[in-house]
Enzyme design. Structure first.
Site, short mmCIF file in Angstrom:
data_model
loop_
_atom_site.label_atom_id
_atom_site.label_comp_id
_atom_site.label_asym_id
_atom_site.label_seq_id
_atom_site.Cartn_x
_atom_site.Cartn_y
_atom_site.Cartn_z
N THR A 1 -23.66 0.48 15.41
CA THR A 1 -23.76 0.93 16.80
C THR A 1 -22.40 1.10 17.47
OG1 THR A 1 -24.14 -1.36 17.49
CG2 THR A 1 -26.08 0.03 17.17
N ARG B 1 -23.95 -11.34 23.95
CA ARG B 1 -23.12 -11.59 25.12
C ARG B 1 -23.90 -11.49 26.42
NH1 ARG B 1 -18.39 -7.87 22.57
NH2 ARG B 1 -20.26 -6.98 21.62
N LYS C 1 -24.28 -8.05 5.94
CA LYS C 1 -24.02 -6.64 5.65
C LYS C 1 -23.48 -6.47 4.23
CE LYS C 1 -23.19 -5.24 10.46
NZ LYS C 1 -23.37 -6.53 11.15
N ASP D 1 -22.03 -4.18 -2.47
CA ASP D 1 -21.29 -4.45 -3.70
C ASP D 1 -22.05 -3.84 -4.87
OD1 ASP D 1 -19.45 -5.70 -5.57
OD2 ASP D 1 -19.09 -7.21 -4.02
N ASP E 1 -26.42 -12.09 9.00
CA ASP E 1 -25.95 -10.71 9.08
C ASP E 1 -24.71 -10.52 8.20
OD1 ASP E 1 -25.82 -8.09 9.88
OD2 ASP E 1 -24.86 -8.53 11.81
N LYS F 1 -28.74 -15.17 14.95
CA LYS F 1 -27.95 -14.35 14.03
C LYS F 1 -26.57 -14.96 13.82
CE LYS F 1 -26.41 -10.11 15.14
NZ LYS F 1 -24.98 -9.98 14.72
#
Length: 249
Positions: free
Chosen positions: A133, A225, A71, A74, A69, A43
């Protein structure tokens, strides 16, 4: 970054996406080389802003699949341009905000399908963002201005996404069991914010374990992470594999 020693598993691989939230291209490509046998997708977020389509092509050349990603959010005409661009770029998954509305989503789907047909290239999976999230109910109600529970809002947006022709949504593992019965068969449920048992939240609010996500029916676990910063990346990958194996036992 050394290559992981965990035995690859094809059935698990495509259910794992590694988020490459790194700002150094050499580190990004080293991570791709280290994990490409064990995760199905990589990603890109800020890394795409820094290194652009050239980085995408380098990862594709290494055999990695791209979850871009962006997002997107528009007007419909702008999303039409993105639909064609994503096909030309050759990415495998791209995200779009469902809050942009049905017309925007439908134009994105139409454009991507048309470009794929004209260019004779695969169309990426178009995945809708429901509620980030990092947002809990209090922020959603008081700041975003949406009443009700997070679960209800995720389901409302998921239904819009399915009706517009998207291939799936992003949500937390906590909403999976609530929304899954109301969505089409094969609708892809993508879950970021999944962690090993006992881990911290970082900047996520709705955080669940790998086992929670698998049990709930997640089609793609997004990790970052917890793997990249792990003292033992082998063990981190093995823990995800164990959760997937337990679900199939």
């Amino acid at each position: 970054m050394s290559a992981t020693k965990v035995k690859p598993n094809a059935s698990h691989k495509d259910r794992i996406c590694l988020a490459l939230d790194l700002n150094d291209e050499a580190q990004i490509l080293a991570a791709v080389d280290a994990f490409k046998e064990h995760v199905g997708y990589f990603k890109l977020n800020s890394a795409f802003t820094l290194f652009g389509p050239d980085l995408v092509q380098k990862i594709l050349a290494r055999g990695g699949k791209i979850f871009l990603d962006l997002k997107l959010h528009d007007i419909p005409n702008t999303l039409s341009g993105y639909g064609e661009a994503m096909v030309r770029l050759g990415v495998h998954i791209v995200t779009v905000h469902i809050s942009g509305g049905s017309e925007m989503l439908e134009e994105f789907v139409r454009s991507a399908k048309q470009a794929a047909g004209q260019l004779k290239k695969p169309r990426p999976k178009l995945i809708g963002i429901t509620v980030l999230t990092s947002i809990g109910r209090s922020v959603m109600n008081a700041e975003v201005g949406i009443e009700g529970t997070v679960e209800d809002e995720v389901l409302r947006k998921a239904r819009i996404a399915a009706s517009a022709g998207l291939d799936g949504i992003v949500c937390s593992a906590g909403e999976l069991e609530f929304i899954r019965p109301h969505l089409p068969q094969g609708f892809l449920l993508v879950t970021p914010g999944v962690r090993p048992e006992g881990s911290g939240k970082d900047d996520h609010q709705r955080v669940y374990t790998y086992a929670d996500a698998v049990k709930g029916g997640s089609g793609l676990l997004v990790v970052g992470r917890s793997v990249l910063n792990a003292k033992n990346p082998d063990l981190a990958i093995a823990e995800i594999y164990s959760a997937l194996e337990a679900a199939n036992a």
